[in-house]
Design a protein around this motif. Structure first.
Motif: not given
Length: 420
Positions: A103-106, A125-131
């Protein structure tokens, strides 16, 4: 994993790739080593079959093909296209995705050449991303790694001073929201339970490091590998020990390239305090540049060392953790392709020959320990990285996203995020 290697930046430019730090560093490393050998050779001019045990072929059904699932899975090695040419200042450049779990991908990214390096991460798992921004020099590069679901570390190297002495470590334990600088400590043995990382330059040049998944603290082994041009085998589960692949010697090719000779593997079961080595005949290798044979194992006891010798696939098997080895009977024509290999949970030995589009990759599978091989569908599975809950694999740099699997056999694809 040391990184994917190319014969030169000219090929990369020809294929339309934007040059990435991993590729540039690999080329620079070869050039530095080439200059070292040529300098030594110039100074010197101024100053003056044994028998092989072959495994029998047991009766076994044909190997299952490599499964690929999900809503949409792209070609394993898509043909490059539509990428800005090297030197273009506009367009988002992304780095290799790394995963703390499924679930945690960077990944690291930048909006342009010379822009600040940033990070992007997902916890679902890619549904929402933070930057967010990375505390690294604008003119530097960052090797980003995930060592836990929310623990991420980065190794920053100034672009104008690529010497490893100038490298700095940063760490975040909250998924990238906050970062701190980390000073590595030197140890006799890497701590149990800390993920071990192979640095870009390999353990021949820089000792292995391990990172505390809770705090982000970094420990570095107090000695380097005694193999030439070695690399850490990062596809091996932690309980299988530390495996390093490399060469016992080197030679200078006709085009001044340094080629490893005498493929060998070393294993440590005490965090790198002590090592045992096995050397293979016939210059067994999986590449021409970084690391010797590919290593595949799940438990550290049944181990395969796989490579090519004069264009043919060669497989050695050990049933006692690398103490003794026997050569398997099976082979296949693989040319000069780069070899990746893994032992799947269902016992199928998978080999990927070729890791980029220009190598015209092919996939092979064996259900009888390498006694026979069958061509199978091209897909992920030969270079998996264990993470909590499953495995991840990238096709970097030809593929920008990441494959995810709970069992190492069936995979789904995650596209990279849309970044500004």
């Amino acid at each position: 994993m040391p990184e994917l290697d190319f014969t030169g930046l000219r090929d990369a430019a020809y294929r339309g790739f934007k040059p990435q730090f991993e590729n540039v560093l690999a080329v620079a490393r070869r050039r530095r080593r080439r200059r070292r050998v040529l300098t030594v050779a110039t100074a010197a001019m101024v100053l003056a079959g044994s028998g092989v045990a072959v495994a029998g072929r047991p009766d076994a059904p044909g190997p299952p093909s490599v499964g690929v699932g999900g809503v949409r899975t792209p070609d394993f090695i898509p043909i490059p296209g539509g990428t800005p040419s090297p030197g273009t200042d506009r367009g988002v450049a992304t780095g290799r995705p790394v995963a703390g779990d499924l679930d945690h991908i960077y990944l690291r990214w930048s909006e342009c050449s010379g822009c600040r390096i940033r990070w992007a991460g997902t916890e679902d798992g890619g549904r929402h991303w933070r930057t967010g921004d990375l505390p690294a020099s604008v003119n530097g590069t960052v090797d980003l790694r995930a060592v836990g679901p929310r623990t991420v570390v980065g190794r920053s190297v100034p672009r104008l001073g690529p010497d490893n002495r100038y490298a700095e470590w940063i760490a975040s334990t909250d998924g990238g929201s906050n970062w701190r600088k980390v000073q590595p400590r030197t140890v006799e043995a890497l701590p149990v339970g800390w993920p071990v990382l192979g640095l870009r330059t390999g353990p021949t040049d820089e000792p292995l490091v391990a990172v505390d998944p809770a705090t982000g603290d970094v420990a570095q082994l107090n000695r380097r590998s005694t193999l030439h041009n070695a690399m850490l085998v990062e596809s091996v589960p932690a309980q299988a020990g530390l495996w390093v692949s490399g060469f016992t010697g080197e030679r200078v090719d006709t085009d001044s390239r340094i080629i490893g000779t005498g493929g060998a593997v070393e294993v440590s079961r005490d965090g790198g305090r002590t090592w045992s080595r096995h050397e293979f005949p016939d210059d067994l290798t999986a590449t021409d540049d970084v690391g010797g044979p590919a290593v595949a194992t799940r438990d550290g006891r049944t181990v395969y060392a796989i490579g090519r010798v004069r264009g043919s696939l060669v497989v050695w098997r050990s049933a006692d953790g690398g103490a003794t080895w026997a050569r398997a009977a099976g082979t296949a024509a693989v040319g000069d392709r780069t070899i990746r290999a893994a032992l799947r949970p269902d016992g199928v030995l998978v080999v990927q020959a070729g890791i980029s589009a220009r190598e015209d990759p092919l996939m092979l599978a064996s259900s009888d320990g390498g006694a026979t091989w069958d061509r199978t569908a091209l897909g992920p599975g030969a270079d998996p990285r264990p993470v909590p809950g499953g495995f991840v694999q990238t096709g970097w740099p030809d593929s920008k996203g990441v494959w995810l699997s709970t069992d190492g056999a069936t995979w789904s694809w995650l596209d990279p995020p849309e970044l500004p």
